[in-house]
Design an enzyme around this catalytic site. Structure first.
Site, PDB file in Angstrom:
ATOM      1  CG  LEU A  63      -9.311   2.710  -0.052  1.00  0.00           C
ATOM      2  CD1 LEU A  63      -9.603   3.435  -1.322  1.00  0.00           C
ATOM      3  CD2 LEU A  63     -10.692   2.570   0.822  1.00  0.00           C
ATOM      4  CE  LYS A  64      -6.035  -4.258   5.469  1.00  0.00           C
ATOM      5  NZ  LYS A  64      -6.738  -3.316   6.246  1.00  0.00           N
ATOM      6  CG  LEU A  65      -6.645  -0.276  -3.735  1.00  0.00           C
ATOM      7  CD1 LEU A  65      -5.732   0.794  -4.617  1.00  0.00           C
ATOM      8  CD2 LEU A  65      -8.018   0.060  -4.043  1.00  0.00           C
ATOM      9  CG  ASP A  67      -9.247  -6.060  -9.638  1.00  0.00           C
ATOM     10  OD1 ASP A  67      -8.937  -6.812 -10.641  1.00  0.00           O
ATOM     11  OD2 ASP A  67     -10.185  -5.809  -9.207  1.00  0.00           O
ATOM     12  N   PRO A  69      -3.325  -5.981 -12.518  1.00  0.00           N
ATOM     13  CG  PRO A  69      -1.097  -6.694 -13.258  1.00  0.00           C
ATOM     14  CD  PRO A  69      -2.673  -7.187 -13.103  1.00  0.00           C
ATOM     15  CB  THR A  71      -8.299  -3.403 -12.320  1.00  0.00           C
ATOM     16  OG1 THR A  71      -9.018  -3.975 -13.630  1.00  0.00           O
ATOM     17  CG2 THR A  71      -9.609  -3.000 -11.438  1.00  0.00           C
ATOM     18  CD  GLN A 191      -5.323  -5.619  17.455  1.00  0.00           C
ATOM     19  OE1 GLN A 191      -4.691  -6.579  16.813  1.00  0.00           O
ATOM     20  NE2 GLN A 191      -5.714  -4.791  16.470  1.00  0.00           N
ATOM     21  N   GLY A 211      -6.460   2.496  17.485  1.00  0.00           N
ATOM     22  CA  GLY A 211      -7.958   2.777  17.703  1.00  0.00           C
ATOM     23  C   GLY A 211      -8.595   2.829  19.021  1.00  0.00           C
ATOM     24  NE  ARG A 212     -10.667  -2.131  19.292  1.00  0.00           N
ATOM     25  CZ  ARG A 212     -10.376  -3.556  19.115  1.00  0.00           C
ATOM     26  NH1 ARG A 212     -11.355  -4.470  19.560  1.00  0.00           N
ATOM     27  NH2 ARG A 212      -9.548  -4.075  18.456  1.00  0.00           N
TER      28      ARG A 212
END
Ligand code: C5P
Length: 236
Positions: A63-65, A67, A69, A71, A191, A211-212
């Site tokens: 989720l690469k938070l 914000d 501290p 939050t 890539q 992934g691919r």
């Protein structure tokens, strides 16, 4: 897990839940880890994570938070009931946010390893300069990675080419998680800075996000098996 044998995380970059379940059937029991990114999490929500966990997979929630501290700490609290093993946040949120998140995770989510994202690989030197950072990209990556581990963050997401320097400079316990992996016969797609699974193993990766090269093949199980074989047969 042997420290020298990286685990494969399949990036579930697929259009809907149906496709996700089909892919898990195709890849079978040899796959332990899957990555759920913003695209799927915002579409399918926490129930997707629970479903994946109930089907026996460990989940990397990407989720690469980023914000303030308080939050970020509250966001972690909101996620603390979810069956997640790896979770990303942005190192550039700064030392206070990293410290609070690391403490909170240790207390309330002991089974989760927090991973810091440093400089996104979509950012080049020019992009860094545009936001006022004049240091070389590699130095900024190392600065943010060291800041993260100093504050108690357990791992770093990095490009394959950053692996050797980070492995050498960070504490040995730091988990290094690397996308941009391409088996020798695979199409590189978009890539550019890539390594083969064997090269990434030698460079010290703990997890390979793929992934691919698995998703976009006629036989995903076979693709997974040959990557596992390559990893097993690569000497350190
Ligand atoms: O299909 P591919 O193997 O390139 O997928 C790699 C996964 O890792 C994707 O989910 C992509 O978003 C993610 N990723 C990446 N490069 C980064 C960070 C994440 O490819 N620097």
């Amino acid at each position: 897990m042997s420290p020298s044998l990286p685990e494969i995380i399949l990036a579930l970059d697929l259009e809907d839940r149906g496709q996700i379940h089909q892919m898990l059937e195709k890849t079978g029991d040899r796959l332990s880890w899957v990555k759920v990114g913003l695209q799927s999490y915002l579409r399918d929500g926490p129930s997707l994570v629970r479903e994946l966990s109930e089907s026996g997979k460990k989940v990397f929630l990407d989720l690469k938070l980023h914000d303030i501290p308080n939050t970020m700490a509250k966001a972690l609290e909101s996620l603390s009931d979810l069956p997640v093993g790896l979770l990303t946040l942005h190192a550039s949120a700064g030392p206070e946010a990293l410290d609070r998140c690391a403490r909170l995770a240790k207390e309330s989510m002991p089974e989760v390893t927090l991973l810091a994202v440093t400089v996104l690989t979509s950012t080049n030197q020019e992009g860094l300069q545009a936001i006022g950072v004049n240091d070389p990209v590699d130095d900024q990556v190392l600065r943010l990675a060291s800041l993260s581990t100093d504050q108690g963050i357990g791992g770093i997401v990095c490009s394959p080419l950053e692996l050797p320097r980070l492995r050498h400079s960070l504490p040995a316990s730091t988990k290094l998680v690397t996308p941009g992996i391409r088996p020798l016969n695979a199409n590189a797609g978009d890539q550019k800075r890539i390594m083969t699974p064997g090269q990434a193993k030698r460079a010290g990766a703990n997890f390979l996000v793929i992934g691919r090269p698995i998703l976009a093949t006629p036989d995903p199980r076979d693709a997974l098996e040959s990557i596992l074989e390559e990893l097993n047969s690569t000497e350190i």
